[in-house]
Motif scaffolding. Sequence first.
Motif, PDB file in Angstrom:
ATOM      1  N   THR A   1      30.644 -43.472 -21.023  1.00 40.39           N
ATOM      2  CA  THR A   1      31.464 -42.320 -21.418  1.00 40.39           C
ATOM      3  C   THR A   1      30.765 -41.016 -21.070  1.00 40.39           C
ATOM      4  OG1 THR A   1      32.427 -43.588 -23.224  1.00 40.39           O
ATOM      5  CG2 THR A   1      32.605 -41.204 -23.365  1.00 40.39           C
ATOM      6  N   ALA A   2      29.468 -40.945 -21.363  1.00 36.76           N
ATOM      7  CA  ALA A   2      28.712 -39.737 -21.036  1.00 36.76           C
ATOM      8  C   ALA A   2      28.692 -39.501 -19.526  1.00 36.76           C
ATOM      9  CB  ALA A   2      27.285 -39.859 -21.568  1.00 36.76           C
ATOM     10  N   MET A   3      28.543 -40.592 -18.763  1.00 36.64           N
ATOM     11  CA  MET A   3      28.527 -40.469 -17.305  1.00 36.64           C
ATOM     12  C   MET A   3      29.872 -39.969 -16.783  1.00 36.64           C
ATOM     13  SD  MET A   3      28.131 -43.465 -14.432  1.00 36.64           S
ATOM     14  CE  MET A   3      26.587 -44.069 -15.035  1.00 36.64           C
ATOM     15  N   LEU A   4      30.967 -40.517 -17.294  1.00 35.26           N
ATOM     16  CA  LEU A   4      32.294 -40.097 -16.843  1.00 35.26           C
ATOM     17  C   LEU A   4      32.561 -38.642 -17.212  1.00 35.26           C
ATOM     18  CD1 LEU A   4      34.341 -43.294 -17.737  1.00 35.26           C
ATOM     19  CD2 LEU A   4      33.672 -42.510 -15.466  1.00 35.26           C
ATOM     20  N   ASP A   5      32.153 -38.236 -18.410  1.00 36.06           N
ATOM     21  CA  ASP A   5      32.338 -36.839 -18.819  1.00 36.06           C
ATOM     22  C   ASP A   5      31.557 -35.892 -17.912  1.00 36.06           C
ATOM     23  OD1 ASP A   5      34.078 -37.361 -20.892  1.00 36.06           O
ATOM     24  OD2 ASP A   5      32.479 -37.540 -22.388  1.00 36.06           O
ATOM     25  N   ARG A   6      30.337 -36.290 -17.574  1.00 39.28           N
ATOM     26  CA  ARG A   6      29.513 -35.458 -16.703  1.00 39.28           C
ATOM     27  C   ARG A   6      30.148 -35.331 -15.314  1.00 39.28           C
ATOM     28  NH1 ARG A   6      25.180 -38.511 -16.122  1.00 39.28           N
ATOM     29  NH2 ARG A   6      24.888 -38.458 -18.361  1.00 39.28           N
ATOM     30  N   LEU A   7      30.655 -36.440 -14.782  1.00 33.93           N
ATOM     31  CA  LEU A   7      31.282 -36.397 -13.461  1.00 33.93           C
ATOM     32  C   LEU A   7      32.555 -35.560 -13.485  1.00 33.93           C
ATOM     33  CD1 LEU A   7      30.799 -40.083 -12.269  1.00 33.93           C
ATOM     34  CD2 LEU A   7      29.506 -38.065 -11.600  1.00 33.93           C
TER      35      LEU A   7
ATOM     36  N   ALA B   1      39.429 -39.505 -18.535  1.00 35.65           N
ATOM     37  CA  ALA B   1      40.083 -39.804 -19.808  1.00 35.65           C
ATOM     38  C   ALA B   1      40.770 -41.165 -19.753  1.00 35.65           C
ATOM     39  CB  ALA B   1      41.095 -38.716 -20.153  1.00 35.65           C
ATOM     40  N   ASN B   2      41.438 -41.461 -18.643  1.00 39.58           N
ATOM     41  CA  ASN B   2      42.117 -42.748 -18.504  1.00 39.58           C
ATOM     42  C   ASN B   2      41.117 -43.900 -18.522  1.00 39.58           C
ATOM     43  OD1 ASN B   2      44.662 -41.637 -18.360  1.00 39.58           O
ATOM     44  ND2 ASN B   2      44.665 -41.523 -16.118  1.00 39.58           N
ATOM     45  N   LEU B   3      40.014 -43.746 -17.811  1.00 42.47           N
ATOM     46  CA  LEU B   3      38.996 -44.802 -17.777  1.00 42.47           C
ATOM     47  C   LEU B   3      38.409 -45.027 -19.166  1.00 42.47           C
ATOM     48  CD1 LEU B   3      37.122 -44.022 -14.449  1.00 42.47           C
ATOM     49  CD2 LEU B   3      38.433 -46.078 -14.971  1.00 42.47           C
ATOM     50  N   LYS B   4      38.091 -43.941 -19.861  1.00 43.95           N
ATOM     51  CA  LYS B   4      37.500 -44.070 -21.207  1.00 43.95           C
ATOM     52  C   LYS B   4      38.474 -44.757 -22.156  1.00 43.95           C
ATOM     53  CE  LYS B   4      36.423 -39.774 -21.766  1.00 43.95           C
ATOM     54  NZ  LYS B   4      35.904 -38.520 -22.346  1.00 43.95           N
ATOM     55  N   SER B   5      39.747 -44.410 -22.056  1.00 43.99           N
ATOM     56  CA  SER B   5      40.754 -45.010 -22.918  1.00 43.99           C
ATOM     57  C   SER B   5      40.880 -46.510 -22.661  1.00 43.99           C
ATOM     58  CB  SER B   5      42.103 -44.326 -22.673  1.00 43.99           C
ATOM     59  OG  SER B   5      43.127 -44.998 -23.359  1.00 43.99           O
ATOM     60  N   LYS B   6      40.927 -46.884 -21.401  1.00 48.03           N
ATOM     61  CA  LYS B   6      41.057 -48.305 -21.051  1.00 48.03           C
ATOM     62  C   LYS B   6      39.816 -49.093 -21.459  1.00 48.03           C
ATOM     63  CE  LYS B   6      44.264 -47.554 -17.276  1.00 48.03           C
ATOM     64  NZ  LYS B   6      44.443 -47.491 -15.832  1.00 48.03           N
TER      65      LYS B   6
END
Length: 84
Positions: A52-58, A70-75
């Motif tokens: 989650t932290a990595m996706l937010d940073r990207l 957001a979609n990836l984190k939700s899934k």
Amino acid sequence: MANHQSAKKRIRQSEARRLRNRYYAKTARNAVRRLRAMNDKAAATEAFAKVTAMLDRLARKNVISKNKAANLKSKLAHHIAKIA
């Protein structure tokens, strides 16, 4: 072909950014793939925080869009919730 010095520099910069973004996006995809393959809820929950932290940073750096993050984190959260 570029004639101006600034245009040549812009080409170098955009190529370097393209390769860097490609590396980070691929790393994130692999992390998501590994998380989806997990069957242990405790390990998956721990990995979820890092992913989650990595996706937010990207998303913040515009490597991926904020909606994709957001979609990836939700899934992924849904996947972890389903693990028994």
